[in-house]
Design a protein around this motif. Structure first.
Motif: not given
Length: 237
Positions: A136-139, A147-150, A127-134, A108-114
């Motif tokens: 280009a959060a929407e993409s 596809q993401l680093s650890g 909003e939360l992805l931005e809050k935790v410092g990620i 599942y994609t990150i969006g589906d799981q969130l």
């Protein structure tokens, strides 16, 4: 005086074995207030993770849990029904596990799981992805865990834990698989989010350097027992 959010008295965990009973955790006591970070520190096998699983009601069926008191916001966790615990977990109490690649579903994609944790949650997820410092959060919502680093995967796990605005977050060795620089960033992020959102945070670790940087309180475990507890300033002075 305000009652602590979490209060534990004489927590005991017993595991039956072929030759008798293993007393894995014995006589654990601590209190935790909103906005505070408690670090539970100790070597592998000292009972840190079992203690956190006991708080969440996620122990294996063979493990016997007893406590004189184990309350969360006045709710006695030792006598709470499975239905009550399901309502608490995720909504008011969240847990971040050691390895995000085994906690995130690779299909599942990150969006589906969130968004799974909350209806119509796309904007909240961004909003939360931005809050935790990620960046280009929407993409990131359309990406899969591989596809993401650890470090990014661990930030996603933190964002997932925050989706329902819990009052308590338990992080069990959340930076084990990360390099030292990323570890420091993640731990500081958890501490700062706890203060900002007035959450209680329990951080389980074996690294005393981590404790010195982010803890308000420290509980040192050895062989299933608490051997020292107190404010971080007392422990390290």
């Amino acid at each position: 005086m305000t009652e602590p959010l979490l209060s534990v008295r004489n927590l005991r965990l017993d595991i039956p074995t072929g030759g008798g009973t293993l007393h894995a955790v014995r006589g654990i006591d601590f209190d935790l207030n909103r906005g505070e970070t408690l670090c539970i520190v100790g070597e592998s096998g000292s009972g840190k993770s079992l203690t956190s699983l006991a708080l969440m009601g996620l122990l294996g069926r063979s493990i016997k849990r007893n406590a004189d008191r184990m309350t969360f916001d006045g709710i006695e966790l030792t006598t709470a029904s499975q239905g009550q615990m399901r309502k608490l977990r995720g909504a008011r109490m969240s847990m971040i596990f050691q390895e995000p690649m085994t906690s995130l579903n690779p299909a599942y994609t990150i969006g589906d799981q969130l968004a799974e944790a909350r209806v119509q949650a796309r904007d909240r997820a961004i909003e939360l992805l931005e809050k935790v410092g990620i960046t280009a959060a929407e993409s990131r919502l359309s990406q899969y865990p591989h596809q993401l680093s650890g470090g990014l995967r661990q930030r996603v796990m933190i964002a997932m834990a925050l989706m329902c605005e819990p009052e308590l977050i338990i992080a069990d060795e959340p930076t084990t698989a990360l390099d030292v620089t990323i570890q420091a960033q993640i731990l500081r992020l958890l501490h700062d989010l706890g203060r900002e959102m007035n959450m209680a945070v329990i951080l389980i670790t074996h690294d005393l350097g981590v404790v010195a940087r982010v803890a308000d309180k420290v509980a040192v475990m050895y062989a299933g027992e608490l051997v020292e507890t107190g404010p971080v300033s007392d422990i390290f002075n």
